[in-house]
Write an enzyme that holds these catalytic residues in place. Structure first.
Site, PDB file in Angstrom:
ATOM      1  N   GLY A   1       1.483  -4.939  -6.664  1.00 55.92           N
ATOM      2  CA  GLY A   1       1.661  -5.810  -5.507  1.00 55.92           C
ATOM      3  C   GLY A   1       1.024  -5.196  -4.280  1.00 55.92           C
ATOM      4  O   GLY A   1       0.875  -3.972  -4.198  1.00 55.92           O
TER       5      GLY A   1
ATOM      6  N   GLN B   1      -0.136  -3.813   4.562  1.00 56.38           N
ATOM      7  CA  GLN B   1      -0.567  -2.552   3.940  1.00 56.38           C
ATOM      8  C   GLN B   1      -2.062  -2.302   4.090  1.00 56.38           C
ATOM      9  O   GLN B   1      -2.534  -1.198   3.825  1.00 56.38           O
ATOM     10  CB  GLN B   1      -0.219  -2.545   2.449  1.00 56.38           C
ATOM     11  CG  GLN B   1       1.282  -2.542   2.187  1.00 56.38           C
ATOM     12  CD  GLN B   1       1.572  -2.436   0.711  1.00 56.38           C
ATOM     13  OE1 GLN B   1       1.622  -3.442   0.017  1.00 56.38           O
ATOM     14  NE2 GLN B   1       1.743  -1.225   0.227  1.00 56.38           N
TER      15      GLN B   1
ATOM     16  N   CYS C   1       5.358   2.869  -3.763  1.00 58.95           N
ATOM     17  CA  CYS C   1       4.705   1.966  -2.813  1.00 58.95           C
ATOM     18  C   CYS C   1       3.334   2.544  -2.497  1.00 58.95           C
ATOM     19  O   CYS C   1       3.216   3.745  -2.239  1.00 58.95           O
ATOM     20  CB  CYS C   1       5.541   1.861  -1.543  1.00 58.95           C
ATOM     21  SG  CYS C   1       4.773   0.832  -0.284  1.00 58.95           S
ATOM     22  N   LEU C   2       2.322   1.697  -2.494  1.00 59.48           N
ATOM     23  CA  LEU C   2       0.953   2.167  -2.212  1.00 59.48           C
ATOM     24  C   LEU C   2       0.836   2.732  -0.795  1.00 59.48           C
ATOM     25  O   LEU C   2      -0.062   3.527  -0.524  1.00 59.48           O
ATOM     26  CB  LEU C   2      -0.046   1.022  -2.388  1.00 59.48           C
ATOM     27  CG  LEU C   2      -0.190   0.474  -3.816  1.00 59.48           C
ATOM     28  CD1 LEU C   2      -1.135  -0.725  -3.821  1.00 59.48           C
ATOM     29  CD2 LEU C   2      -0.669   1.547  -4.780  1.00 59.48           C
TER      30      LEU C   2
ATOM     31  N   HIS D   1      10.141  -6.449  -2.721  1.00 60.46           N
ATOM     32  CA  HIS D   1       9.384  -5.342  -2.117  1.00 60.46           C
ATOM     33  C   HIS D   1       8.277  -5.891  -1.198  1.00 60.46           C
ATOM     34  O   HIS D   1       8.120  -5.437  -0.056  1.00 60.46           O
ATOM     35  CB  HIS D   1       8.789  -4.496  -3.255  1.00 60.46           C
ATOM     36  CG  HIS D   1       8.021  -3.290  -2.806  1.00 60.46           C
ATOM     37  ND1 HIS D   1       8.449  -2.004  -3.046  1.00 60.46           N
ATOM     38  CD2 HIS D   1       6.850  -3.155  -2.131  1.00 60.46           C
ATOM     39  CE1 HIS D   1       7.578  -1.149  -2.536  1.00 60.46           C
ATOM     40  NE2 HIS D   1       6.593  -1.825  -1.981  1.00 60.46           N
ATOM     41  N   GLU D   2       7.536  -6.880  -1.712  1.00 60.40           N
ATOM     42  CA  GLU D   2       6.412  -7.417  -0.923  1.00 60.40           C
ATOM     43  C   GLU D   2       6.914  -8.207   0.286  1.00 60.40           C
ATOM     44  O   GLU D   2       6.334  -8.123   1.375  1.00 60.40           O
ATOM     45  CB  GLU D   2       5.496  -8.284  -1.793  1.00 60.40           C
ATOM     46  CG  GLU D   2       4.854  -7.565  -2.980  1.00 60.40           C
ATOM     47  CD  GLU D   2       4.246  -6.213  -2.636  1.00 60.40           C
ATOM     48  OE1 GLU D   2       3.728  -6.048  -1.518  1.00 60.40           O
ATOM     49  OE2 GLU D   2       4.313  -5.301  -3.487  1.00 60.40           O
TER      50      GLU D   2
ATOM     51  N   HIS E   1       7.781  -5.994   3.028  1.00 57.77           N
ATOM     52  CA  HIS E   1       6.596  -5.539   3.782  1.00 57.77           C
ATOM     53  C   HIS E   1       6.267  -6.512   4.916  1.00 57.77           C
ATOM     54  O   HIS E   1       5.840  -6.093   5.990  1.00 57.77           O
ATOM     55  CB  HIS E   1       5.372  -5.446   2.859  1.00 57.77           C
ATOM     56  CG  HIS E   1       5.214  -4.118   2.190  1.00 57.77           C
ATOM     57  ND1 HIS E   1       5.104  -2.947   2.888  1.00 57.77           N
ATOM     58  CD2 HIS E   1       5.128  -3.782   0.873  1.00 57.77           C
ATOM     59  CE1 HIS E   1       4.960  -1.931   2.033  1.00 57.77           C
ATOM     60  NE2 HIS E   1       4.982  -2.417   0.812  1.00 57.77           N
TER      61      HIS E   1
HETATM   62 ZN   LIG Z   1       4.961  -1.298  -0.903  1.00 58.85          ZN
END
Ligand SMILES: [Zn+2]
Length: 170
Positions: free
Chosen positions: A47, A52, A92-93, A134-135, A138
Site C-alpha cells: 500500500g 508518503q 510502513c514504507l 493503515h492507508e 496516512h
Molecule cells: Zn504506511
C-alpha cells in the site's frame, strides 16, 4: 510513468497533516495513480498513500495479491463501519527498518471513489482490512508508530534512522 521518492517519518511535513480531498478526476490524476502503483511495487509495499510521496491528497493505492497484479486505488475514502479489535504487527514504507504493533479493527467497510470518480464500497477483514486502515490513517496524518508509547516510538525512530544511514552508505 515515474518513480516518486518516498518520504520518511518526521522528514516531511505532509506525512503528518490531514490530506485534502481530490476534486478533479482528470488525466493528471490517472498519471499520479500510475506513478503511485509503480512506486509501491518498486518499494515492495502492499500500500502507498499520497502523503508518503509528499502529496497532501486523499488518495492511496493498494495491492495485497501474492503476484502483485491486482492494484486498486481508493480516493477520498471513509471508514463507514468497523467492528472488532486485534493487535496487528505492520511495517510502513515511511518508517523503514522497523515493525510496530498496534490496534486495528477486525472488520471495516470503506466508501471511496475510483479513478473515474465513481463511488464504491468495500468490506474487508484480515490483511485487506488492516491495509485499508493503515492507508486511511496516512490520509489523516497518522502513522502506525503514532499508536506506540512515547518510549517505544523513540526506539522505532532510532531504528529507522539507523536503517536510513546504513542504506545511504551502500
Ligand atoms: Zn504506511
Amino acid at each position: 510513468m515515474a518513480l516518486i521518492p518516498i518520504v520518511y517519518y518526521s522528514h516531511h511535513p505532509t506525512l503528518h497533516k490531514v490530506a485534502q480531498p481530490i476534486t478533479h478526476f482528470d488525466e493528471a490524476l490517472l498519471t499520479l495513480i500510475q506513478d503511485m502503483y509503480e512506486t509501491m511495487y518498486a518499494a515492495d509495499g502492499c500500500g502507498l498513500a499520497a502523503p508518503q510521496i509528499g502529496i497532501a491528497k486523499r488518495i492511496a493505492v493498494i495491492d495485497i495479491s501474492d503476484k502483485k497484479n491486482k492494484p486498486f486505488c481508493i480516493i477520498n475514502p471513509e471508514i463507514i463501519e468497523k467492528t472488532g479489535m486485534e493487535l496487528m504487527s505492520a511495517g510502513c514504507l515511511s518508517v523503514p527498518g522497523t515493525y510496530t504493533t498496534g490496534p486495528r479493527a477486525t472488520y471495516v467497510k470503506v466508501r471511496a471513489q475510483d479513478e473515474t470518480g465513481k463511488v464504491f464500497e468495500l468490506a474487508a477483514t484480515g490483511l485487506l482490512s488492516h491495509c485499508l486502515q493503515h492507508e486511511i490513517d496516512h490520509l489523516l496524518g497518522k502513522l502506525n508508530i503514532d499508536y506506540l508509547s512515547p518510549l517505544k516510538k523513540q526506539i522505532s525512530l532510532k531504528k529507522m534512522e539507523k536503517f536510513l544511514r546504513r542504506n545511504e552508505k551502500d
